[in-house]
Design a protein around this motif. Structure first.
Motif, short mmCIF file in Angstrom:
data_model
loop_
_atom_site.label_atom_id
_atom_site.label_comp_id
_atom_site.label_asym_id
_atom_site.label_seq_id
_atom_site.Cartn_x
_atom_site.Cartn_y
_atom_site.Cartn_z
N TYR A 197 6.07 -2.02 0.91
CA TYR A 197 4.69 -1.56 1.07
C TYR A 197 3.80 -2.19 0.00
O TYR A 197 4.12 -2.13 -1.19
N TRP A 229 -0.08 -0.99 2.94
CA TRP A 229 0.19 -1.59 4.25
C TRP A 229 1.49 -2.37 4.17
O TRP A 229 1.96 -2.72 3.09
N LYS A 230 2.06 -2.64 5.33
CA LYS A 230 3.33 -3.35 5.39
C LYS A 230 3.34 -4.23 6.63
O LYS A 230 3.38 -3.74 7.75
N SER A 265 1.28 -5.74 8.28
CA SER A 265 0.23 -5.47 9.26
C SER A 265 0.71 -4.58 10.40
O SER A 265 0.09 -4.55 11.47
N GLY A 320 1.86 1.51 7.38
CA GLY A 320 1.25 1.82 6.10
C GLY A 320 0.76 3.25 6.09
O GLY A 320 1.26 4.11 6.80
N GLN A 333 -0.89 3.83 9.61
CA GLN A 333 -1.97 2.85 9.67
C GLN A 333 -1.99 2.00 8.41
O GLN A 333 -2.01 2.54 7.29
N PRO A 334 -2.00 0.67 8.54
CA PRO A 334 -2.12 -0.19 7.36
C PRO A 334 -3.49 0.00 6.71
O PRO A 334 -4.52 -0.27 7.33
N HIS A 342 -5.98 -1.26 4.07
CA HIS A 342 -6.29 -2.45 3.27
C HIS A 342 -7.43 -2.21 2.29
O HIS A 342 -7.64 -3.04 1.40
N THR A 392 -8.77 0.43 7.73
CA THR A 392 -7.49 0.11 8.34
C THR A 392 -7.68 -0.97 9.38
O THR A 392 -8.81 -1.44 9.63
#
Length: 715
Positions: free
Chosen positions: A102, A122-123, A125, A128, A149-150, A152, A168
């Motif tokens: 992550y 996030w991971k 894309s 997360g 949800q990623p 960012h 996100t």
């Protein structure tokens, strides 16, 4: 799956193995072994310590608003670090998720209560979330509304501590209750306002928000009820990496994109591109204003740190181009004190207004270690080979059992290191992604047993020179230089015509082939004897002159060899789908018979008595007759074994798997094993005197307990 079906499958598997003349033990015993009690990961990690080397990937900073010396640092491996002394020393505070990988790009410390910390991650894309701690980072809870949800981007409104915004891949979310719940404020199903990379909120009005996407910027002035595309002056389809709104003059907005840096003097109605940074290909990942002088702005790019002192009219590069900057922290009490979060180099710190930088990574260990060597004469002397770190990587050594490390990168020129081995004279040899290197010639002061460590940081970024081109200073210990040993000098059999007794006859003669230089990946080395051997992507190589020249190439019609083992004149080389054996020190080769059911070979190694061991997807095998017959260590509780090494103290073979955090010591005579639980994913395990050391997938080198202190035993 039912127990009956499991037993039937196991019986059929045993019968197939029996046809290959392999000795097995009952499936019931294996199941009993699997039931051995295990300590928790927390308990295991208390006995296994992360030892370094210091550094790795660093992503984002956050500071306690009441104490700027109290810092937090996010990484690319799910870990959050903490420093109480302005980044001089760090320690691991918490792992937000049990899974690795992550990326903690966004950290916010609550301006109203510094015990409240928010971390977005996030991971790949594809996953997360947002985590919240209410006790200074010790305990964390995932926010249900953003789970999976990623995240960012994450920001807190300066004028309202209860209001937070998260960006996100799906859009923009707002919380009005200090992060307890989040509601989407960007249009549902919008084809434009998604893939949010950056956020900025007006310092006086939380209803005014800028959102940078992977395709241009957007703005709302009414809390998300309506949005406008503030793209005037911006090159089409630019990814927006960072946005800042001047706290003193909110109409001044800076924005960085893949196409450069932009500035607006009218709250985003019109942007103009700043021409101070020369290359449009350079990505500016982070913009940061000096809290004491708003005309001073830092631009963290993929090719170094830039600085403007005249509100963007001109920029000057302050580090070398090899420094990839992910975040910038400027001490609000001392603007000359600046920290950078970088790829590979960890944290760099400056105390003179970014004229000079030095590493500040004590306690940070985010390295991927692919090779590990323990000096045979001094078990406290360790060597670690890392990958993916370019000029910040190479080989690191420690003379105190991992308490501190020294970079030995001179001569490697940023190559990845996949293999480390020691000659009988004590010289260290490295296999890289581009050839073989030796740390000083045999007999020089650079041998493993007598290398002295120079003082100083492993790497440092210096200010730009008079011509304006920044550069990084050389690594400490640069006097110890890696020298290439990559000459391949093969011989060919050539048919020539000769006259014997007035008659022309064809005669076969060995002639020297044109010399070539080895390029490509070297996966394993064995240099313990008079004949050195290397498993490479072009095949198997041997040397009889201490690496001055090599002979060989494809063996048994194949290349991509992954492992090599030497015992006297016997050499065994393995690739994923099979193995080859030589009984004349590599002059000739034959296929090595291996059990037919094996689908993937990982490692071959000899124990001192000449027993050949094999690590495979299906487990551990050993042979007392150089592969003519094999025994399967069926009782081992795990499969997919990646590494084997011999422990001379325990007189056992150590086995580890990248898919497990457990390590096993195997005794083939008594058919028993002992085990340890490291709490980390292990790639390599080695003996260092009375203690174990290991290489991990993402956490650097680990030091373990005394080898007599095992978690349990099995039969």
């Amino acid at each position: 799956m039912s127990f009956a079906r499991t037993c039937n499958r196991r019986c059929r598997f045993v019968k197939r193995l029996a046809r290959c003349s392999i000795l097995f033990f009952s499936a019931l015993t294996a199941l009993q072994a699997m039931a051995q009690p295990a300590k928790s990961a927390q308990s295991a990690q208390s006995s296994w310590k992360v030892a370094g080397p210091d550094g790795g990937d660093a992503r984002a900073f956050a500071a306690d608003p009441t104490d700027p010396a109290h810092l937090y640092l996010g990484t690319t491996n799910s870990w959050l670090y903490e420093s109480q002394d302005s980044g001089a020393n760090w320690h691991r505070l918490a792992k937000l998720d049990p899974a690795d990988g992550y990326v903690l790009d966004s950290i916010v410390v609550d301006s109203a209560n510094p015990l409240n910390i928010y971390a977005g991650a996030w991971k790949d894309s594809s996953g997360g979330g947002l985590w919240i701690s209410h006790d200074g980072g010790h305990q964390w809870t995932a926010v249900p509304s953003l789970k999976g949800q990623p995240v960012h981007a994450l920001i807190q409104a300066p004028s309202d501590a209860h209001t937070l915004f998260a960006g996100t891949l799906e859009g923009v979310y707002r919380s009005s209750d200090s992060g307890a719940t989040f509601t989407r404020i960007s249009p549902e199903g919008s084809k434009e306002i998604h893939e949010i990379e950056s956020l900025a909120v007006d310092p006086r009005n939380p209803a005014i928000l800028f959102a940078g996407t992977w395709h241009l910027p957007w703005k709302t002035s009414d809390g998300g009820k309506s949005w406008s595309n503030v793209k005037k002056g911006v090159i089409i389809d630019s990814d927006i990496f960072s946005i800042i709104v001047d706290p003193d003059k909110p109409r001044v907005v800076y924005m960085s994109a893949c196409s450069g840096i932009y500035k607006s003097d009218n709250a985003g109605d019109l942007f103009r591109k700043i021409q101070g940074i020369p290359s449009e290909a350079r990505r500016t990942r982070k913009l940061m204003q000096d809290p004491e002088n708003r005309d001073t702005v830092y631009a963290g790019t993929t090719e170094g740190l830039y600085k403007t002192e005249n509100a963007g009219k001109t920029f000057r590069r302050m580090t070398g181009p090899e420094v990839v900057v992910n975040d910038v922290f400027v001490d609000p009490h001392d603007s000359k004190h600046v920290l950078l979060a970088t790829d590979r180099g960890g944290v760099l710190t400056s105390t003179d207004g970014v004229e000079d930088f030095v590493p500040s990574n004590k306690g940070i260990s985010e390295r991927k270690v692919a090779a590990l060597l323990v000096d045979k004469n001094d078990p406290s002397h360790l060597f670690a080979g890392v990958v993916n770190d370019k000029t910040f990587g190479g080989v690191f050594q420690s003379t105190n059992g991992g308490a501190s490390w020294q970079q030995l990168g001179a001569g490697l020129e940023g190559r990845d290191v996949f293999a480390l081995a020691e000659t009988k004279e004590g010289t260290v040899v490295a296999g890289t992604n581009d050839g073989i290197f030796i740390l000083d010639p045999p007999g020089d002061a650079g041998s493993a047993s007598n290398t002295e460590i120079a003082s100083g940081p492993e790497n440092a970024a210096s200010s730009e020179n008079a011509s304006g081109s920044g550069k990084a200073s050389g690594p400490a210990g640069a006097a110890l230089t890696w020298e290439p040993r990559n000459t391949i000098a093969n011989t060919l059999v050539k048919t020539i015509s000769q006259t014997h007794y007035h008659t022309k006859v064809n005669v076969e003669k060995e002639v020297s082939a044109p010399k070539v230089e080895l390029s490509g990946r070297v996966n394993a080395l064995d240099v313990s004897g008079d004949v050195w051997a290397a498993a490479t992507d072009i095949g198997v190589l041997t040397s009889r002159d201490k690496g001055a020249s090599w002979q060989g190439g494809p063996v048994m019609g194949g290349a991509q060899y992954r492992s090599i083992a030497v015992h006297g004149d016997a050499i065994v080389a393995a690739r994923t789908e099979g193995a080859a054996v030589s009984t004349d020190a590599g002059k000739t080769w034959l296929p090595l018979g291996v059990p037919t059911m094996l689908t993937q070979l990982h490692r071959v190694v000899f124990s001192p008595d000449g027993t050949l061991w094999l690590a495979a997807r299906e487990g551990v095998y050993y042979s007392n007759d150089l592969g003519k017959s094999w025994l399967w260590f069926q009782r081992l509780p795990f499969r997919n074994v990646d590494d084997l090494s011999y422990d001379p103290l325990l007189k056992r073979m150590l086995a580890s798997s990248e898919t497990s955090d457990q390590i096993y010591a195997i005794d083939s005579k008594s058919m028993t094993w002992s085990w340890w639980k490291a709490g980390y994913q292990i790639t390599l395990i080695r003996n260092a005197g009375s203690r174990l050391v290991a290489a991990s997938l993402n956490d650097g080198v680990l030091t373990g307990p005394e080898t007599t202190d095992t978690e349990g035993t099995g039969k």
